[in-house]
Scaffold this motif. Structure first.
Motif, short mmCIF file in Angstrom:
data_model
loop_
_atom_site.label_atom_id
_atom_site.label_comp_id
_atom_site.label_asym_id
_atom_site.label_seq_id
_atom_site.Cartn_x
_atom_site.Cartn_y
_atom_site.Cartn_z
N MET A 67 29.52 35.30 43.12
CA MET A 67 29.70 36.37 42.16
C MET A 67 31.19 36.69 42.02
SD MET A 67 26.58 36.81 41.38
CE MET A 67 26.61 38.29 40.40
N TYR A 68 31.58 37.18 40.85
CA TYR A 68 32.98 37.48 40.56
C TYR A 68 33.12 38.92 40.10
CZ TYR A 68 33.45 32.38 40.33
OH TYR A 68 33.44 31.04 40.62
N LYS A 69 34.04 39.64 40.73
CA LYS A 69 34.42 40.92 40.16
C LYS A 69 35.14 40.66 38.84
CE LYS A 69 35.00 43.13 44.69
NZ LYS A 69 35.97 43.79 45.59
N ILE A 70 35.24 41.67 37.98
CA ILE A 70 35.85 41.46 36.67
C ILE A 70 37.31 41.02 36.80
CG2 ILE A 70 36.54 43.88 36.34
CD1 ILE A 70 35.74 43.46 33.33
N SER A 71 38.01 41.54 37.82
CA SER A 71 39.41 41.14 38.01
C SER A 71 39.49 39.68 38.44
CB SER A 71 40.09 42.04 39.04
OG SER A 71 39.39 41.98 40.28
N GLU A 72 38.52 39.26 39.26
CA GLU A 72 38.50 37.88 39.72
C GLU A 72 38.16 36.92 38.58
OE1 GLU A 72 37.08 38.72 44.33
OE2 GLU A 72 35.58 38.38 42.77
N LEU A 73 37.20 37.32 37.76
CA LEU A 73 36.84 36.50 36.61
C LEU A 73 38.02 36.39 35.63
CD1 LEU A 73 34.73 34.89 35.04
CD2 LEU A 73 33.94 37.06 34.01
N ALA A 74 38.69 37.51 35.41
CA ALA A 74 39.84 37.51 34.52
C ALA A 74 40.91 36.53 35.00
CB ALA A 74 40.42 38.92 34.42
N LYS A 75 41.14 36.51 36.31
CA LYS A 75 42.13 35.60 36.87
C LYS A 75 41.71 34.15 36.70
CE LYS A 75 44.72 34.66 41.12
NZ LYS A 75 44.92 35.05 42.54
N GLU A 76 40.42 33.87 36.87
CA GLU A 76 39.91 32.50 36.76
C GLU A 76 40.06 31.93 35.35
OE1 GLU A 76 38.61 30.21 38.84
OE2 GLU A 76 38.97 31.44 40.61
N GLY A 126 41.97 33.37 32.81
CA GLY A 126 43.24 33.68 32.14
C GLY A 126 43.12 34.70 31.03
N LEU A 127 42.15 35.61 31.14
CA LEU A 127 41.98 36.66 30.14
C LEU A 127 42.18 38.02 30.79
CD1 LEU A 127 38.79 35.36 28.25
CD2 LEU A 127 41.15 35.30 27.44
N SER A 128 42.38 39.03 29.94
CA SER A 128 42.54 40.38 30.46
C SER A 128 41.19 41.03 30.72
CB SER A 128 43.32 41.24 29.46
OG SER A 128 42.56 41.44 28.27
N ARG A 129 41.21 42.10 31.46
CA ARG A 129 39.98 42.86 31.74
C ARG A 129 39.40 43.39 30.43
NH1 ARG A 129 38.38 48.10 32.71
NH2 ARG A 129 36.80 48.38 34.35
N THR A 130 40.28 43.84 29.53
CA THR A 130 39.83 44.36 28.24
C THR A 130 39.12 43.29 27.42
OG1 THR A 130 41.70 45.91 28.19
CG2 THR A 130 40.60 45.47 26.10
N ALA A 131 39.66 42.08 27.45
CA ALA A 131 39.04 40.98 26.70
C ALA A 131 37.65 40.67 27.23
CB ALA A 131 39.91 39.74 26.78
N LEU A 132 37.50 40.67 28.54
CA LEU A 132 36.19 40.38 29.13
C LEU A 132 35.17 41.47 28.81
CD1 LEU A 132 37.21 38.88 32.58
CD2 LEU A 132 36.26 37.67 30.60
N LEU A 133 35.64 42.71 28.77
CA LEU A 133 34.74 43.79 28.39
C LEU A 133 34.28 43.62 26.94
CD1 LEU A 133 36.48 46.85 30.09
CD2 LEU A 133 34.33 45.74 30.77
N LEU A 142 27.55 31.30 36.03
CA LEU A 142 27.18 30.94 34.66
C LEU A 142 28.05 31.68 33.65
CD1 LEU A 142 25.33 29.28 32.84
CD2 LEU A 142 23.70 31.18 32.89
N ASP A 143 28.35 32.95 33.95
CA ASP A 143 29.24 33.72 33.07
C ASP A 143 30.62 33.05 33.01
OD1 ASP A 143 27.53 35.82 32.24
OD2 ASP A 143 27.75 36.77 34.21
N LEU A 144 31.12 32.63 34.16
CA LEU A 144 32.41 31.95 34.22
C LEU A 144 32.40 30.71 33.33
CD1 LEU A 144 35.25 31.31 35.44
CD2 LEU A 144 34.03 30.16 37.32
#
Length: 389
Positions: free
Chosen positions: A1-10, A12-19, A42-44
């Motif tokens: 599982m990925y926290k939103i900050s971890e997913l963003a890092k993976e 290369g997007l911002s937290r706002t973009a992922l939201l 799967l989200d990644l």
């Protein structure tokens, strides 16, 4: 599982973009008991697939459709066409930038700009450090500011031994002068060159002649010619730009311009020169015109680059009348005038071919001779004798 900050890092997007992704239901996060939002592997992978689709120009909403159903090939084809157009524009932009720094040909760009914005084209060339004379030469001759100096060196080498720099004959000049209703007392000749027509004007009138050209060596040759013939007291010369004449209103009762008005545009010349002609004074201009209503494709192609403003006699006469002149007489320049220029030029080019065959200026002049010899019945200079009204 990925926290939103971890997913963003993976990805290369911002937290706002992922939201925003989540708002569009492209990914689906869930909250843990501690309140943290987490995403699955799967989200990644969905985000990475979306990023690949976006490289093809698809929007996020279009990516969502592609993920949820079969690809819409019509949509993809539409995007493909748009991408091809963008690539073509980018390539055109790259070619221009490369040409400006000397890594390509600027001719087509200069020609296109001169059609779209001729005045701003000249102003921009001046901003780049070209004098008025060199800007006009670049516009009509070299058409490439990177190679202009070399081009003009070769151009002047060809013409340094030639008497004429354009079609003309003494008989045509005499005939046009004979059609002026009143003997002139003050003549301004614009674009006099080495003074062949100037000499005829002096010999066939008693007028005081002011001759202007932007080539001082040509004026020096004219001064020498008049001194040899004992006519110096009737001549004044001025090295000047024909678009900015340094004369007071109504200074001359005749302006004479053989084959030079095109440099600033015939309609522009008619307007700019009119104020310095005396009331009930006269203007004689010659200009290249079509002699047929159905010129060959080769002629059209050639003059579309060399003189886009070439017109029929009828069109020029309409422009002349609109500018405030009456047409007293008009006639085609003689075949002899054409050959007086092109025969010596062809001989000179043959003479220089062994040493200049790779020169751009040499190639351009050789092409001009070929076109203007082969299709001479389709176009030529025409002389217009006008009265200011």
């Amino acid at each position: 599982m990925y926290k939103i900050s971890e997913l963003a890092k993976e990805v290369g997007l911002s937290r706002t973009a992922l939201l925003y992704y989540e708002k569009l239901k492209l990914i689906i996060g869930r909250r843990l008991a501690n309140g943290y939002r987490v995403y699955s592997e799967l989200d990644l992978q969905r985000v990475r697939l979306i990023q690949q689709l976006q490289l093809g120009g698809l929007t996020l909403k279009e990516c969502k459709v592609c993920l949820e159903s079969k690809i819409d090939k019509a949509l993809v084809k539409q995007r493909l066409l748009a991408l091809d157009e963008e690539i073509a524009q980018k390539q055109q932009a790259r070619n221009l930038l490369a040409a400006i720094v000397g890594e390509g040909d600027l001719k087509s760009w200069h020609e296109r700009l001169d059609k779209l914005a001729p005045d701003m084209h000249l102003d921009w060339l001046r901003t780049q450090g070209f004098s008025d004379k060199e800007a006009l030469r670049l516009k009509w001759l070299s058409k490439d500011m990177n190679d202009h100096e070399l081009y003009m060196q070769d151009f002047m080498k060809v013409f340094q031994t030639l008497e004429r720099w354009g079609p003309g004959s003494e008989d045509d000049t005499k005939h046009a002068l004979s059609l002026i209703p009143k003997p002139p007392s003050k003549i301004l000749e614009i674009g006099c060159g080495k003074g062949l027509a100037t000499t005829v004007l002096a010999q066939c009138s008693q007028a005081q002649i002011t001759a202007i050209d932007n080539e001082q060596p040509a004026l020096d040759r004219l001064i020498q010619r008049f001194a040899t013939q004992g006519l110096s007291t009737r001549l004044e010369t001025c090295c000047s730009n024909m678009a900015e004449l340094p004369f007071s209103p109504e200074s001359f009762d005749l302006i004479w311009s053989e084959g030079s008005a095109y440099i600033i545009g015939v309609e522009t010349a008619l307007t700019l020169w009119r104020p310095i002609i005396k009331n009930q004074g006269y203007l004689m201009i010659s200009d290249l015109v079509w002699k047929t209503n159905s010129p060959s494709d080769q002629s059209i192609e050639y003059w579309s680059h060399q003189y886009p403003d070439i017109q029929s006699v009828e069109t020029r006469i309409k422009q002349i009348k609109k500018a405030g002149y009456q047409v007293i007489a008009n006639f085609p320049q003689s075949k002899a005038a054409w050959l007086n220029y092109y025969n010596p030029l062809a001989e000179r080019l043959n003479e220089l071919e062994p040493e200049m065959s790779d020169s751009s200026a040499f190639k351009d002049m050789t092409n001009e001779v070929n076109i203007c010899t082969k299709f001479a019945d389709e176009f030529g200079y025409h002389m217009f004798v006008l009265a200011k009204v």
